[in-house]
Design a protein around this motif. Sequence first.
Motif, PDB file in Angstrom:
ATOM      1  N   CYS A 158     -34.427 -39.965 -34.019  1.00  0.00           N
ATOM      2  CA  CYS A 158     -35.864 -40.521 -34.088  1.00  0.00           C
ATOM      3  C   CYS A 158     -36.033 -40.376 -35.724  1.00  0.00           C
ATOM      4  N   LEU A 159     -36.705 -41.642 -36.111  1.00  0.00           N
ATOM      5  CA  LEU A 159     -36.762 -41.919 -37.455  1.00  0.00           C
ATOM      6  C   LEU A 159     -35.657 -41.615 -38.321  1.00  0.00           C
ATOM      7  N   GLY A 160     -34.524 -41.474 -37.777  1.00  0.00           N
ATOM      8  CA  GLY A 160     -33.061 -41.373 -38.730  1.00  0.00           C
ATOM      9  C   GLY A 160     -32.221 -42.305 -38.360  1.00  0.00           C
ATOM     10  N   LEU A 161     -32.341 -43.293 -37.785  1.00  0.00           N
ATOM     11  CA  LEU A 161     -31.191 -44.508 -37.299  1.00  0.00           C
ATOM     12  C   LEU A 161     -31.683 -46.004 -37.893  1.00  0.00           C
ATOM     13  N   LYS A 162     -30.995 -46.335 -38.914  1.00  0.00           N
ATOM     14  CA  LYS A 162     -31.050 -47.475 -39.334  1.00  0.00           C
ATOM     15  C   LYS A 162     -29.891 -48.440 -38.738  1.00  0.00           C
ATOM     16  N   SER A 163     -30.359 -49.726 -38.364  1.00  0.00           N
ATOM     17  CA  SER A 163     -29.196 -50.672 -38.038  1.00  0.00           C
ATOM     18  C   SER A 163     -28.897 -51.447 -39.198  1.00  0.00           C
ATOM     19  N   VAL A 164     -27.601 -51.864 -39.493  1.00  0.00           N
ATOM     20  CA  VAL A 164     -27.176 -52.405 -40.325  1.00  0.00           C
ATOM     21  C   VAL A 164     -26.427 -53.594 -39.913  1.00  0.00           C
ATOM     22  N   ARG A 165     -26.650 -54.972 -40.406  1.00  0.00           N
ATOM     23  CA  ARG A 165     -25.798 -56.295 -39.835  1.00  0.00           C
ATOM     24  C   ARG A 165     -24.574 -56.619 -40.799  1.00  0.00           C
ATOM     25  N   VAL A 166     -23.598 -56.612 -40.369  1.00  0.00           N
ATOM     26  CA  VAL A 166     -22.285 -56.970 -41.072  1.00  0.00           C
ATOM     27  C   VAL A 166     -21.462 -58.150 -40.385  1.00  0.00           C
ATOM     28  N   ALA A 167     -20.680 -58.762 -41.191  1.00  0.00           N
ATOM     29  CA  ALA A 167     -19.817 -59.784 -40.597  1.00  0.00           C
ATOM     30  C   ALA A 167     -18.838 -59.020 -39.655  1.00  0.00           C
ATOM     31  N   ARG A 168     -18.341 -59.701 -38.552  1.00  0.00           N
ATOM     32  CA  ARG A 168     -17.474 -59.289 -37.576  1.00  0.00           C
ATOM     33  C   ARG A 168     -15.992 -59.279 -38.135  1.00  0.00           C
ATOM     34  N   LEU A 169     -15.748 -58.285 -39.086  1.00  0.00           N
ATOM     35  CA  LEU A 169     -14.499 -58.159 -39.641  1.00  0.00           C
ATOM     36  C   LEU A 169     -13.715 -56.903 -39.113  1.00  0.00           C
ATOM     37  N   PRO A 170     -12.503 -57.363 -39.179  1.00  0.00           N
ATOM     38  CA  PRO A 170     -11.484 -56.045 -38.495  1.00  0.00           C
ATOM     39  C   PRO A 170     -11.717 -54.722 -39.062  1.00  0.00           C
ATOM     40  N   THR A 207     -29.313 -47.283 -46.898  1.00  0.00           N
ATOM     41  CA  THR A 207     -29.967 -47.557 -47.997  1.00  0.00           C
ATOM     42  C   THR A 207     -28.673 -48.165 -48.975  1.00  0.00           C
ATOM     43  N   LEU A 208     -27.831 -47.532 -49.005  1.00  0.00           N
ATOM     44  CA  LEU A 208     -26.589 -48.098 -49.697  1.00  0.00           C
ATOM     45  C   LEU A 208     -26.022 -49.275 -49.407  1.00  0.00           C
ATOM     46  N   VAL A 209     -26.053 -49.512 -48.217  1.00  0.00           N
ATOM     47  CA  VAL A 209     -25.609 -50.875 -47.691  1.00  0.00           C
ATOM     48  C   VAL A 209     -26.535 -51.931 -47.928  1.00  0.00           C
ATOM     49  N   CYS A 210     -27.892 -51.677 -47.840  1.00  0.00           N
ATOM     50  CA  CYS A 210     -28.981 -52.693 -48.230  1.00  0.00           C
ATOM     51  C   CYS A 210     -28.843 -53.013 -49.856  1.00  0.00           C
ATOM     52  N   ALA A 256     -16.856 -46.487 -48.320  1.00  0.00           N
ATOM     53  CA  ALA A 256     -17.140 -47.008 -46.796  1.00  0.00           C
ATOM     54  C   ALA A 256     -18.430 -48.209 -47.227  1.00  0.00           C
ATOM     55  N   ALA A 257     -19.037 -47.743 -48.001  1.00  0.00           N
ATOM     56  CA  ALA A 257     -20.164 -48.351 -48.497  1.00  0.00           C
ATOM     57  C   ALA A 257     -19.561 -49.552 -49.354  1.00  0.00           C
ATOM     58  N   SER A 258     -18.672 -49.523 -50.241  1.00  0.00           N
ATOM     59  CA  SER A 258     -18.099 -50.643 -51.186  1.00  0.00           C
ATOM     60  C   SER A 258     -17.235 -51.445 -50.095  1.00  0.00           C
ATOM     61  N   SER A 259     -16.671 -51.077 -49.082  1.00  0.00           N
ATOM     62  CA  SER A 259     -16.158 -51.902 -48.094  1.00  0.00           C
ATOM     63  C   SER A 259     -17.260 -52.680 -47.369  1.00  0.00           C
ATOM     64  N   VAL A 260     -18.256 -52.192 -47.254  1.00  0.00           N
ATOM     65  CA  VAL A 260     -19.428 -53.023 -46.446  1.00  0.00           C
ATOM     66  C   VAL A 260     -19.871 -54.133 -47.519  1.00  0.00           C
TER      67      VAL A 260
END
Length: 208
Positions: free
Chosen positions: A111-123, A153-156, A196-200
């Motif tokens: 609750c208030l802690g989940l962020k949805s992140v959209r990325v390319a469909r990569l292996p 936030t890092l991914v954004c 992980a975030a740099s991979s994203v």
Amino acid sequence: SAQGGPVSICYICGAELGPGKEFQLNVNPASRLGEKEPFFPFLTVYPPAPRARPVDSTGLVATCVLCYHDLLAQWLQHEARSTHHTVSAWSRQYQVETFVCFFCQQEKKRCLGLKSVRVARLPLFLYTLRASHSLLVDDGQQLIIGACVECGTLVCAGQGLNRQGPMSWSSPVAAATKVSSSCPSFHSAPPSLASAASSVSWALSVCH
Ligand SMILES: [Zn+2]
Ligand SMILES: [Zn+2]
């Protein structure tokens, strides 16, 4: 209170749902279809997220794409088990108070802690060994991944950097170098999270 009509909120995680991003779950069985269609009676006693609409008169609650698919998956697990050992669909338990962040693999309050992140469909994302109870939905065009607030936030931030200079994002190494030299939050991030975030960031640069 919002301008232009009430904003829809995920009943479970409290995320704001944009137009066309609202999914609906039944609290009661759909009358014609009986108990084979997924329904979630526990939601009648589960407290709604702040600002979320209560269960409506037709027994529906609004959810985000991640919570929706997570609950359907848990329903199917119950169904698979119940061939040998019957647990009434009315008394099934569901795990929705927490989730595991795909990136840092920490268990977080949903609750208030989940962020949805959209990325390319990569292996990289599709076939990575996922932590149990992490959230990932493949809509056929993109992946929607459940991240904690910090990783989201890092991914954004990676997406923002990507828009500034797409030509410099030609390799994961370049992406990692670029991110570590220009994103202050990376200096304090644990190594696994930074990688992980740099991979994203790299994935986002490939996708655009
Ligand atoms: Zn949700
Ligand atoms: Zn995380």
